[in-house]
Design a protein around this motif. Structure first.
Motif, mmCIF file in Angstrom:
data_model
loop_
_atom_site.group_PDB
_atom_site.id
_atom_site.type_symbol
_atom_site.label_atom_id
_atom_site.label_comp_id
_atom_site.label_asym_id
_atom_site.label_seq_id
_atom_site.Cartn_x
_atom_site.Cartn_y
_atom_site.Cartn_z
ATOM 1 N N ALA A 78 0.880 -1.171 0.000
ATOM 2 C CA ALA A 78 0.000 0.000 0.000
ATOM 3 C C ALA A 78 0.917 1.221 0.000
ATOM 4 C CB ALA A 78 -0.916 0.000 1.223
ATOM 5 N N ARG A 79 0.354 2.352 -0.268
ATOM 6 C CA ARG A 79 1.133 3.596 -0.298
ATOM 7 C C ARG A 79 0.421 4.651 0.524
ATOM 8 N NH1 ARG A 79 5.070 4.724 -4.042
ATOM 9 N NH2 ARG A 79 5.261 3.143 -5.620
ATOM 10 N N PHE A 80 1.227 5.474 1.128
ATOM 11 C CA PHE A 80 0.703 6.701 1.709
ATOM 12 C C PHE A 80 1.621 7.803 1.228
ATOM 13 C CE2 PHE A 80 0.248 10.007 4.933
ATOM 14 C CZ PHE A 80 -1.103 10.234 4.794
ATOM 15 N N GLY A 81 1.050 8.759 0.505
ATOM 16 C CA GLY A 81 1.896 9.750 -0.140
ATOM 17 C C GLY A 81 2.722 9.035 -1.194
ATOM 18 N N ARG A 82 4.006 9.220 -1.156
ATOM 19 C CA ARG A 82 4.889 8.538 -2.099
ATOM 20 C C ARG A 82 5.600 7.358 -1.468
ATOM 21 N NH1 ARG A 82 7.682 12.476 -6.279
ATOM 22 N NH2 ARG A 82 5.792 13.402 -7.065
ATOM 23 N N ALA A 83 5.313 7.079 -0.212
ATOM 24 C CA ALA A 83 6.033 6.030 0.509
ATOM 25 C C ALA A 83 5.240 4.719 0.527
ATOM 26 C CB ALA A 83 6.315 6.486 1.929
ATOM 27 N N PRO A 84 5.777 3.689 -0.117
ATOM 28 C CA PRO A 84 5.104 2.391 -0.041
ATOM 29 C C PRO A 84 5.432 1.694 1.275
ATOM 30 C CG PRO A 84 7.062 2.203 -1.375
ATOM 31 C CD PRO A 84 6.941 3.657 -0.979
ATOM 32 N N TYR A 85 4.535 0.834 1.701
ATOM 33 C CA TYR A 85 4.818 -0.023 2.850
ATOM 34 C C TYR A 85 4.272 -1.407 2.528
ATOM 35 C CZ TYR A 85 0.126 1.628 4.228
ATOM 36 O OH TYR A 85 -1.208 1.950 4.251
#
Length: 156
Positions: A78-85
């Motif tokens: 998933a992503r939040f902003g440009r940061a995937p996790y």
């Protein structure tokens, strides 16, 4: 832990493959922890007999997410902003680090907490290099279930 500031050259094709595998662009500095984890895993692999003893049968292990079964080893992104996790299906749990999460918990791990997990999570099944939106997997499974019932003989 201290860090040495020593440049290390890695083949560009290998970095692209790592990016495809993790879903993180190879030019992103976020690959550093993944590379370190891979090196540690290479240096300290679990004993073969111990690793096999802890694993349930491959066909049985996984997480049932409503009508979609996620076999063990499935990666979630998933992503939040440009940061995937990321998270991984281990046995019958979705694990992000040491946390066991539901798909909704994972989708909302970052951000405001009101994201639809089917629309926010991408899946990569074991043996596949392709990331697929969870909602696409659900729609495909619903179609397969519908076809299955259309083909089944009617009981009298």
């Amino acid at each position: 832990m201290s860090a040495l500031d020593i440049p290390v050259r890695i083949d560009a094709e290998l970095l692209r493959e790592l990016g495809d595998f993790t879903g993180i662009l190879w030019s992103n500095i976020a690959l550093e922890p993944i590379i370190c984890e891979a090196i540690r895993a290479y240096m300290q692999p679990p004993p073969a007999d111990q690793a096999q003893a802890q694993q349930p049968a491959a066909s049985d292990a996984g997480y049932q997410w409503k009508q979609v079964f996620l076999p063990e080893g499935t990666r979630l992104r998933a992503r939040f902003g440009r940061a995937p996790y990321f998270a991984t299906v281990q046995n019958a749990e979705i694990k992000c680090g040491e946390q066991s999460l539901s798909p909704s918990d994972f989708a909302n791990l970052q951000g405001s907490g009101n994201r639809n997990a089917w629309k926010a999570i991408w899946l990569r099944f074991p043996g596949s290099g392709q990331w697929v939106l969870a909602d696409t997997c659900r729609a495909q499974q619903n179609t397969a279930i519908t076809q299955l019932f259309k083909q089944a003989p009617q009981a009298s």
